[in-house]
Write an enzyme that holds these catalytic residues in place. Structure first.
Site, mmCIF file in Angstrom:
data_model
loop_
_atom_site.group_PDB
_atom_site.id
_atom_site.type_symbol
_atom_site.label_atom_id
_atom_site.label_comp_id
_atom_site.label_asym_id
_atom_site.label_seq_id
_atom_site.Cartn_x
_atom_site.Cartn_y
_atom_site.Cartn_z
ATOM 1 N N LYS A 124 0.837 -1.206 0.000
ATOM 2 C CA LYS A 124 0.000 0.000 0.000
ATOM 3 C C LYS A 124 0.866 1.247 0.000
ATOM 4 O O LYS A 124 0.584 2.212 -0.698
ATOM 5 C CB LYS A 124 -0.945 -0.002 1.202
ATOM 6 C CG LYS A 124 -2.023 -1.051 1.034
ATOM 7 C CD LYS A 124 -3.262 -0.778 1.825
ATOM 8 C CE LYS A 124 -4.388 -1.681 1.359
ATOM 9 N NZ LYS A 124 -5.060 -2.395 2.434
ATOM 10 N N LYS A 207 -4.259 -11.527 -6.787
ATOM 11 C CA LYS A 207 -5.352 -12.207 -6.093
ATOM 12 C C LYS A 207 -6.671 -11.469 -6.297
ATOM 13 O O LYS A 207 -6.676 -10.238 -6.483
ATOM 14 C CB LYS A 207 -5.017 -12.387 -4.617
ATOM 15 C CG LYS A 207 -5.126 -11.142 -3.823
ATOM 16 C CD LYS A 207 -5.166 -11.363 -2.331
ATOM 17 C CE LYS A 207 -5.317 -9.984 -1.756
ATOM 18 N NZ LYS A 207 -5.878 -9.596 -0.639
ATOM 19 N N LYS A 210 -11.725 -7.591 -2.997
ATOM 20 C CA LYS A 210 -12.940 -6.772 -2.877
ATOM 21 C C LYS A 210 -12.713 -5.400 -3.496
ATOM 22 O O LYS A 210 -13.612 -4.827 -4.086
ATOM 23 C CB LYS A 210 -13.270 -6.552 -1.394
ATOM 24 C CG LYS A 210 -14.100 -7.625 -0.767
ATOM 25 C CD LYS A 210 -14.574 -7.118 0.587
ATOM 26 C CE LYS A 210 -14.153 -7.984 1.739
ATOM 27 N NZ LYS A 210 -13.004 -7.532 2.515
HETATM 28 P P1 TYM Z 1 -10.494 -9.259 4.210
HETATM 29 O O1 TYM Z 1 -11.764 -8.554 4.526
HETATM 30 O O2 TYM Z 1 -9.600 -8.675 3.169
HETATM 31 O O3 TYM Z 1 -10.813 -10.739 3.750
HETATM 32 C C1 TYM Z 1 -11.638 -11.616 4.498
HETATM 33 C C2 TYM Z 1 -11.099 -13.038 4.373
HETATM 34 O O4 TYM Z 1 -11.074 -13.424 2.994
HETATM 35 C C3 TYM Z 1 -9.778 -13.926 2.655
HETATM 36 N N1 TYM Z 1 -9.501 -13.602 1.236
HETATM 37 C C4 TYM Z 1 -9.170 -14.515 0.315
HETATM 38 N N2 TYM Z 1 -9.014 -15.843 0.373
HETATM 39 C C5 TYM Z 1 -8.678 -16.473 -0.779
HETATM 40 N N3 TYM Z 1 -8.504 -15.848 -1.967
HETATM 41 C C6 TYM Z 1 -8.649 -14.511 -2.068
HETATM 42 N N4 TYM Z 1 -8.488 -13.910 -3.250
HETATM 43 C C7 TYM Z 1 -8.995 -13.777 -0.901
HETATM 44 N N5 TYM Z 1 -9.226 -12.456 -0.653
HETATM 45 C C8 TYM Z 1 -9.522 -12.378 0.666
HETATM 46 C C9 TYM Z 1 -8.833 -13.203 3.605
HETATM 47 O O5 TYM Z 1 -7.612 -13.885 3.747
HETATM 48 C C10 TYM Z 1 -9.656 -13.154 4.867
HETATM 49 O O6 TYM Z 1 -9.517 -14.379 5.592
HETATM 50 N N6 TYM Z 1 -7.435 -8.090 7.998
HETATM 51 C C11 TYM Z 1 -8.501 -8.963 7.587
HETATM 52 C C12 TYM Z 1 -9.730 -8.847 8.472
HETATM 53 C C13 TYM Z 1 -9.487 -9.060 9.924
HETATM 54 C C14 TYM Z 1 -9.225 -10.286 10.580
HETATM 55 C C15 TYM Z 1 -9.161 -9.987 11.965
HETATM 56 C C16 TYM Z 1 -9.071 -11.580 10.117
HETATM 57 C C17 TYM Z 1 -9.527 -8.092 10.884
HETATM 58 N N7 TYM Z 1 -9.359 -8.650 12.118
HETATM 59 C C18 TYM Z 1 -8.909 -10.987 12.930
HETATM 60 C C19 TYM Z 1 -8.808 -12.584 11.066
HETATM 61 C C20 TYM Z 1 -8.744 -12.273 12.444
HETATM 62 C C21 TYM Z 1 -8.940 -8.581 6.171
HETATM 63 O O7 TYM Z 1 -8.749 -7.492 5.705
HETATM 64 O O8 TYM Z 1 -9.660 -9.542 5.530
#
Ligand code: TYM
Length: 350
Positions: A124, A207, A210
């Protein structure tokens, strides 16, 4: 029943699971296959907390009206995907004040160098003007560590891209435990064997995300209509080898990605998947089958989502039940942190 039998029959305590997802942009197939599906499939065996991380979402600018809508919409998607409020506590992060408090307390034991080394931050920071970037973006993994550690989570099921952040949470837990005595469970990241890294359909070298879900052809969104899903999959980038097999070759990552998606949804082995396509005539057949399995997986979710979004009061009620459970666990934990650090708790005896 004799005593030893009674002893053996005692059920093992369930593992505590916590995970989170940001209400920024439309939930896409990678989120579902890499994270949400696993949460749903294993919710019977675990003690579950799932957090809609709105405080993480505001580390980059958000339109307030849009953020409010996305937060409820994400909650509806999680319930529609199969999280059962009787088995899983689903809550909004900002409804549970200990998250922001824990973040501050953990900030004070986390070296800046650890945060500057995070791959996601470095990516970022490369693309953004540092003068405009929020401090929250650097601090993001500490808030995430708080999310996890407040619940004494044993397991954190996430996609591959979040593994480094969970490892940082482990480091922070260990440092706090060393400085102030045993306070936190050191959590394990749980990465699915298949589906941990779903790639963009328009560009299989990055990847699925969103943030790009609005770009035509990049992602299947969880609530896309079947026709839209068909169009997106038909447009997916492949190659000119015309061979339907799993492969590590980066040039063939488009086909590999489609096969991977098919594999997670059908639950088949790699061999069974390749057999399914042994008599396929080409990538057209592959795309048709992948489109079909996605559509049949997502159609019931889409229907339940629409019903849930029709009754926002009920949705908010479910979220407040989740928040009450979350506060019951995280409130005492944040007090324990404060006590260990030496803060005077309100109402403490002299
Ligand atoms: P976030 O919102 O980006 O994504 C949510 C979950 O989806 C998974 N993910 C993917 N898995 C496979 N292929 C992809 N292309 C892909 N894109 C997203 C992410 O790995 C995630 O598991 N920081 C985290 C949110 C968070 C969190 C936490 C997670 C905040 N606090 C505590 C676990 C524990 C995030 O931005 O996920």
């Amino acid at each position: 029943m004799n005593q030893s039998v009674a002893h053996e029959a005692k059920p093992k305590p369930r593992k505590r699971v916590l995970s989170g997802i940001q209400p920024s942009g439309d939930v896409q197939l990678g989120n579902y296959l890499g994270a949400i599906k696993g949460w749903v499939d294993r919710q019977d065996e675990k003690d579950n907390f799932f957090c809609i991380v709105d405080l993480h979402a505001i580390t980059v600018p958000q339109d307030p009206h849009e953020l409010r809508h996305q937060t409820r919409s994400l909650a509806a998607i999680l319930f529609a995907a199969g999280l059962d409020p009787a088995k899983s506590n689903v809550f909004i992060q900002s409804h549970v004040p200990p998250h922001a408090e824990a973040c501050w307390l953990l900030n004070c034991v986390t070296p800046i160098g650890w945060l500057e080394r995070m791959t996601q931050f470095k990516d970022k920071a490369r693309n953004e003007n540092r003068e405009r970037m929020s401090t929250g973006l650097l601090d993001y993994p500490v808030l995430m560590a708080g999310d996890i550690l407040l619940y004494s989570a044993d397991e954190v099921p996430v996609g591959e891209d979040q593994k480094q952040h969970v490892e940082l949470a482990r480091d922070i837990a260990e440092r706090f435990n060393r400085l102030f005595g045993d306070t936190f469970v050191v959590p394990e990241p749980v990465i699915p064997e298949a589906g941990a890294r779903v790639m963009g359909l328009d560009d299989p070298s990055r990847k699925m995300s969103k943030s790009f879900a609005d770009i035509r052809g990049h992602a299947v969104r969880l609530i896309d209509e079947p026709k839209e899903i068909e169009r997106t999959i038909n447009r997916a980038v492949t190659d000119s080898y015309n061979e339907i097999r799993f492969s590590d070759d980066p040039e063939r990552s488009g086909v590999n990605n489609l096969l991977g998606i098919y594999k997670v949804i059908t639950g088949k082995t790699a061999e069974e998947v390749e057999n399914d396509f042994a008599s396929a005539r080409g990538y057209g057949d592959l795309k048709r089958s992948v489109g079909e399995v996605i559509i049949s997986e997502l159609a019931p979710i889409r229907a339940r989502y629409a019903r849930l979004m029709d009754d926002i009061a009920e949705l908010d009620r479910l979220l407040s039940l989740g928040a009450a459970q979350a506060i019951a666990v995280s409130g005492p934990k944040v007090d324990e942190m404060k006590e260990r650090i030496g803060l005077v708790l309100q109402g403490d005896e002299l």
